[in-house]
Scaffold this active site. Sequence first.
Site, PDB file in Angstrom:
ATOM      1  N   THR A  11      17.013  47.490  42.836  1.00  0.00           N
ATOM      2  CA  THR A  11      17.179  46.713  44.056  1.00  0.00           C
ATOM      3  C   THR A  11      17.916  45.439  43.689  1.00  0.00           C
ATOM      4  O   THR A  11      17.359  44.534  43.075  1.00  0.00           O
ATOM      5  CB  THR A  11      15.808  46.369  44.688  1.00  0.00           C
ATOM      6  OG1 THR A  11      15.087  47.574  44.908  1.00  0.00           O
ATOM      7  CG2 THR A  11      15.987  45.658  46.020  1.00  0.00           C
ATOM      8  N   LEU A  12      19.195  45.399  44.026  1.00  0.00           N
ATOM      9  CA  LEU A  12      20.008  44.232  43.672  1.00  0.00           C
ATOM     10  C   LEU A  12      19.895  43.132  44.712  1.00  0.00           C
ATOM     11  O   LEU A  12      20.175  41.970  44.439  1.00  0.00           O
ATOM     12  CB  LEU A  12      21.475  44.644  43.516  1.00  0.00           C
ATOM     13  CG  LEU A  12      21.740  45.718  42.458  1.00  0.00           C
ATOM     14  CD1 LEU A  12      23.214  46.100  42.462  1.00  0.00           C
ATOM     15  CD2 LEU A  12      21.329  45.223  41.083  1.00  0.00           C
TER      16      LEU A  12
END
Length: 233
Positions: A11-12
């Site tokens: 999850t950036l």
Amino acid sequence: MDHPSAETQRTLYPYVTGSSVVALKYKDGILMAADTGGSYGSTLRYKSIERLKPIGKHSLLGASGEISDFQEILRYLDELILYDNMWDDGNSLGPKEVHNYLTRIMYNRRNKFNPLWNSLILGGVKNGQKYLGMVSMIGVNFEDNHVATGLGNHLARPILRDEWHENLTFEEGVQLLEKCMRVLLYRDRSAVNKIQISKITEEGATVFPPFSLKTYWEFSAFKNPTIGAEGSW
């Protein structure tokens, strides 16, 4: 070449997020409240997301932040509780142990530069002892008599500092949480008026059905926010 399914997924950036969670100790245990909104950026995309979950026999978890990361945390906790139950030794993990586990998870993921984008509240009761703590996405954690995540840290906790006391009844605790959630609804653009309240006592956890907050929008400042403002005409 590796199969695409073997690729690491991270999850950036948080996509679908939930707003503040507020929790407090009351006479018989822990009370926790959160709304049911899930925002996609600034768009209220989902309106029935439940972010309060019982964990094992003695704990209750509330989460703000990225919803998919919260689901991943719930999978971790399912494995933890299953492993604990497999010992079948008559003991079960209490809220302090679960909170410590969550602090290790969050700090470990932060150190890998792959954080879980959540702030978590963990409360519970075991052997008559009430426990309430929070942990941030980088592993910062503490215990207190009342805690909040997100904007609740800035808008709800001042109310709790003024009005909380250790002998709150269930009804008084619910009223206090509703007051906090109402302020957050007025001031937090990500909040919605459908909220959920849960409690946990020595007997176990109860997650009540969502309900709508009663609101009042006729304040003059709501109708014309520039009245009396510095530099207003």
